[in-house]
Design an enzyme around this catalytic site. Structure first.
Site, mmCIF file in Angstrom:
data_model
loop_
_atom_site.group_PDB
_atom_site.id
_atom_site.type_symbol
_atom_site.label_atom_id
_atom_site.label_comp_id
_atom_site.label_asym_id
_atom_site.label_seq_id
_atom_site.Cartn_x
_atom_site.Cartn_y
_atom_site.Cartn_z
ATOM 1 C CE LYS A 100 -3.297 2.643 0.526
ATOM 2 N NZ LYS A 100 -4.419 3.246 -0.257
ATOM 3 C CB CYS B 212 -4.090 8.663 -0.376
ATOM 4 S SG CYS B 212 -5.595 8.522 0.035
#
Ligand code: SAJ
Length: 434
Positions: free
Chosen positions: A215, A269
């Site tokens: 991720k 993010c």
């Protein structure tokens, strides 16, 4: 194992879509959030966030009685943690003279703690929150084992990152490939069985720390690649080159694909996750650290561009088009466009901002226009900060009738230079030193 009841902790952009999607597939879901207003809103069938198809999914889930929200965790077969992992507000780390941001893991910690009294043998716990490497095998394991049960043998424990794009979450949740990292192989298998309830993309099993790294690597890769595009824009500006033309020519090379420069990197993010690597190993991450520096400094570069177009900014009227963190979304948090507007105002400009996706937004220190027309009417220049589709489509001849502005500054390569020039505008573009 049987998945009769799932408890999803954190009902934001990831938790709520996940919860409603499980409910839609016939599983009983309890959604838990610390915010009572959110819980009440959801139980009344209303959604507190903007995401296409989510309101329909929620009302279906409520009608079928498969979903309800609460502020309290209950016994369940599965616990999914999907809470935010932002930065610490008032604390930074230091290493060899550099400062780096620190992950605030309080929400993950208290979500894990809230599971402990309800954890039973055979349960499955999944962390979805983006987290620093080894969060699952250290932080979360230590907390859950306070129950007296052992991770991997008494209960299953996984890390599974979400990879959905805001605006397409309901679709991508189902279609994207899903990585599931278990603290044991059996844990990964239990996680894979759970997500196969609705995931149509590939489900790939690995260990928990690999899944955490996957991720972080995805978003860090993107940040570093945007940073090089932004650095190219500065070089092009210096050497009298059009960076957009140069990028499209370089990208003809079969193994080169350069991303787009712009006013900076926003959202929660891409501009956040690379710091988790820097915090975890500052001695190993000079490239990641400097990419963050480059992208964070891009709003200042945009302001320099505006200065070179308009000269002294004192009392100049500037219409700023777009405040969202990226095209065609209504999310204004962590937006580089906001920062550009603040910097321009600090330099003495009068900025009137227009954000079509949030026309009623109230942002501290930013004057919002009441309409697009209002924003451009008395402007000396029009500054394009976000490539919203409706801005790309603007007709310069029509705009010329509605504004006093004679100068446009395009930071996202949305507008055709010749069209705006023939409508009487002087055109400046980010990364174009001609
Ligand atoms: N940006 C550029 N140039 C580009 C591309 C993007 O300046 O060429 C800017 C955007 O304008 C924006 C920022 O970068 O300000 C981030 O936008 P984005 O579209 O790259 O990413 P997010 O934050 O909306 O979503 C990302 C996605 N990750 C990747 O594409 C690798 C998404 O799949 C993740 O689920 C999400 O982060 C997340 O939650 O981690």
């Amino acid at each position: 194992m049987k998945f009769n009841k799932i408890c999803v902790i954190g009902l934001g952009y990831i938790g709520l879509p996940t919860a409603t999607t499980f409910a839609k597939h016939g599983v009983e879901v309890l959604g838990v959030d610390i915010n009572e207003n959110i819980v009440q809103t959801l139980n009344e069938g209303n959604v507190h966030i903007h995401e296409p198809d989510l309101p329909e999914a929620l009302s279906e889930a409520i009608k079928s009685k498969k979903f309800r929200a609460s502020t309290k965790v209950e016994e369940a077969d599965v616990f999914i943690i999907a809470v935010p992992t932002p930065f610490k507000e008032n604390e930074v780390g230091t290493y060899n003279g550099i400062e780096y941001k620190l992950a605030d893991m309080r929400a993950v910690t208290s979500a894990a703690e809230s599971i402990v009294p309800f954890l039973k043998k055979g349960n499955l716990v999944i962390l979805e929150s983006t987290s620093p490497p080894q969060t699952t095998v250290k932080l979360v394991t230590d907390i859950l084992q306070k129950s007296g049960l052992t991770a991997g043998s008494d209960f299953y424990l996984c890390y599974s990152p979400e990879r959905v794009l805001p605006g397409q979450i309901m679709k991508e949740l189902i279609e994207n490939a899903r990585v599931i990292g278990g603290v044991t192989k059996e844990s990964a298998q239990a996680g894979a069985d759970l997500y196969s309830i609705f995931v149509k993309g590939k489900i790939l099993q690995t260990d928990a720390t690999t899944a955490e790294m996957v991720k972080l690597m995805e978003n860090t890769y993107r940040d570093v690649n945007i940073a090089i595009a932004n650095e190219f824009s500065r070089l092009a500006d210096k050497f009298g080159v059009d960076v957009w033309e140069a990028i499209s020519l370089a990208s003809l090379h079969p193994r080169v694909k350069i991303l787009s420069p712009g006013p900076g990197v926003g959202g929660h993010c891409i501009s956040v996750d690379p710091w988790f690597f820097v915090e975890a190993a500052p001695e190993l991450t000079p490239l990641i650290y400097h990419s963050r520096q480059v992208n964070d400094a891009q709003p200042s570069f945009v302001v320099e561009k505006v200065k070179s177009a308009l000269g002294d900014l004192k009392n100049k009227n500037i219409a700023a088009l777009g405040l969202a963190y990226k095209p065609d979304v209504d999310d204004l948090r962590e937006s580089p466009a906001n920062e550009v507007v603040h910097f321009l105002q600090n330099a003495g400009a009068n900025v009137l901002a227009w954000e079509p996706f949030k026309p009623d937004a109230k942002l501290a220190g930013i004057n919002m226009a009441s309409s697009f027309e209002d924003a451009i009417k008395d402007a000396d220049s029009i500054l394009l900060l976000v490539k919203h589709t409706e801005f790309v489509k603007l007709n310069p001849k029509e705009i010329a009738k509605k504004t006093k502005a004679k100068v446009i500054v395009d930071t996202v390569n949305a507008w055709k230079v010749e069209e705006w020039q023939s409508a009487g505008f002087e055109v400046f573009r980010l990364g174009v030193g001609k």
